[in-house]
Design a protein around this motif. Structure first.
Motif, PDB file in Angstrom:
ATOM      1  N   ALA A   1     -16.313  18.604  -0.260  1.00 29.99           N
ATOM      2  CA  ALA A   1     -16.435  18.289  -1.684  1.00 29.99           C
ATOM      3  C   ALA A   1     -15.078  17.878  -2.248  1.00 29.99           C
ATOM      4  N   SER A   2     -14.016  18.505  -1.786  1.00 31.05           N
ATOM      5  CA  SER A   2     -12.672  18.119  -2.216  1.00 31.05           C
ATOM      6  C   SER A   2     -12.317  16.715  -1.732  1.00 31.05           C
ATOM      7  N   GLU A   3     -12.727  16.378  -0.521  1.00 32.70           N
ATOM      8  CA  GLU A   3     -12.486  15.029  -0.015  1.00 32.70           C
ATOM      9  C   GLU A   3     -13.260  14.004  -0.841  1.00 32.70           C
ATOM     10  N   LEU A   4     -14.450  14.367  -1.269  1.00 31.68           N
ATOM     11  CA  LEU A   4     -15.231  13.502  -2.154  1.00 31.68           C
ATOM     12  C   LEU A   4     -14.499  13.316  -3.484  1.00 31.68           C
ATOM     13  N   LEU A   5     -14.020  14.399  -4.050  1.00 27.70           N
ATOM     14  CA  LEU A   5     -13.270  14.335  -5.306  1.00 27.70           C
ATOM     15  C   LEU A   5     -12.006  13.494  -5.176  1.00 27.70           C
ATOM     16  N   GLU A   6     -11.350  13.610  -4.048  1.00 28.12           N
ATOM     17  CA  GLU A   6     -10.094  12.884  -3.840  1.00 28.12           C
ATOM     18  C   GLU A   6     -10.278  11.369  -3.969  1.00 28.12           C
ATOM     19  N   LEU A   7     -11.453  10.890  -3.608  1.00 24.47           N
ATOM     20  CA  LEU A   7     -11.717   9.454  -3.727  1.00 24.47           C
ATOM     21  C   LEU A   7     -11.654   8.987  -5.181  1.00 24.47           C
ATOM     22  N   PHE A   8     -11.937   9.890  -6.112  1.00 26.75           N
ATOM     23  CA  PHE A   8     -11.929   9.545  -7.537  1.00 26.75           C
ATOM     24  C   PHE A   8     -10.582   9.799  -8.208  1.00 26.75           C
ATOM     25  N   GLN A   9      -9.690  10.510  -7.507  1.00 27.55           N
ATOM     26  CA  GLN A   9      -8.425  10.895  -8.125  1.00 27.55           C
ATOM     27  C   GLN A   9      -7.624   9.670  -8.559  1.00 27.55           C
ATOM     28  N   TRP A  10      -7.207   9.688  -9.810  1.00 21.44           N
ATOM     29  CA  TRP A  10      -6.372   8.655 -10.422  1.00 21.44           C
ATOM     30  C   TRP A  10      -7.069   7.320 -10.588  1.00 21.44           C
ATOM     31  N   LYS A  11      -8.385   7.305 -10.458  1.00 22.12           N
ATOM     32  CA  LYS A  11      -9.150   6.066 -10.606  1.00 22.12           C
ATOM     33  C   LYS A  11     -10.319   6.314 -11.548  1.00 22.12           C
ATOM     34  N   SER A  12     -10.837   5.265 -12.116  1.00 25.63           N
ATOM     35  CA  SER A  12     -12.060   5.393 -12.902  1.00 25.63           C
ATOM     36  C   SER A  12     -13.241   5.520 -11.940  1.00 25.63           C
ATOM     37  N   SER A  13     -14.343   6.032 -12.452  1.00 26.33           N
ATOM     38  CA  SER A  13     -15.551   6.117 -11.627  1.00 26.33           C
ATOM     39  C   SER A  13     -15.939   4.743 -11.114  1.00 26.33           C
TER      40      SER A  13
ATOM     41  N   THR B   1     -13.704   3.496  -8.224  1.00 24.57           N
ATOM     42  CA  THR B   1     -13.995   4.172  -6.963  1.00 24.57           C
ATOM     43  C   THR B   1     -15.311   3.686  -6.380  1.00 24.57           C
ATOM     44  N   ILE B   2     -16.328   3.592  -7.203  1.00 24.97           N
ATOM     45  CA  ILE B   2     -17.635   3.145  -6.717  1.00 24.97           C
ATOM     46  C   ILE B   2     -17.548   1.724  -6.180  1.00 24.97           C
ATOM     47  N   SER B   3     -16.824   0.878  -6.864  1.00 23.08           N
ATOM     48  CA  SER B   3     -16.684  -0.515  -6.433  1.00 23.08           C
ATOM     49  C   SER B   3     -15.908  -0.643  -5.136  1.00 23.08           C
ATOM     50  N   ASN B   4     -14.872   0.181  -4.971  1.00 23.62           N
ATOM     51  CA  ASN B   4     -13.950  -0.001  -3.844  1.00 23.62           C
ATOM     52  C   ASN B   4     -14.106   1.001  -2.712  1.00 23.62           C
ATOM     53  N   LYS B   5     -14.815   2.079  -2.949  1.00 23.73           N
ATOM     54  CA  LYS B   5     -14.869   3.152  -1.952  1.00 23.73           C
ATOM     55  C   LYS B   5     -16.287   3.627  -1.642  1.00 23.73           C
ATOM     56  N   LEU B   6     -17.278   2.804  -1.884  1.00 22.85           N
ATOM     57  CA  LEU B   6     -18.657   3.252  -1.681  1.00 22.85           C
ATOM     58  C   LEU B   6     -18.934   3.734  -0.255  1.00 22.85           C
TER      59      LEU B   6
END
Length: 116
Positions: free
Chosen positions: A34-46, A49-54
């Protein structure tokens, strides 16, 4: 749901990993993933992240779900039942008339019907 859990267990058992999947370690693994999932959003807008890290979002979410299903299976819990039970409890905590469109926690809702 049952076939998904069977597939997870088959994958685990083919690798002799059951020995590592006790309840404590599965709970820890859920938190880590869950922390790794959260890390994908860190310092980025939702949206960013969704656009670039799906693809990565899918992988991390799958890890959280897999470990969660494994833990439920270890505890001999019916996943569909515990989810429905929780939805029923939440329906009492968050009656539509008090919570519709609100992000308040149930303890902040003004209702005598809410059980803590």
């Amino acid at each position: 749901m049952k076939s998904t859990i069977e597939n997870i267990n088959k994958f685990r058992d083919e690798r002799n990993w059951r020995q590592f999947h006790n309840e404590k370690d599965l709970a820890i693994s859920i938190s880590i993933e869950a922390s790794e999932l959260l890390e994908l959003f860190q310092w980025k807008s939702s949206e960013e992240t969704i656009s670039n890290k799906l693809p990565q979002l899918k992988e991390e979410l799958a890890d959280v779900l897999i470990y969660s299903l494994m833990l439920a299976d270890n505890l001999d819990l019916d996943v569909e039942k515990i989810i429905q039970d929780k939805l029923n409890l939440n329906a009492k905590k968050y009656p539509i008339s008090k919570s519709y469109g609100s992000n308040k926690k149930y303890t902040e809702l003004d209702s005598e019907d809410v059980d803590g």
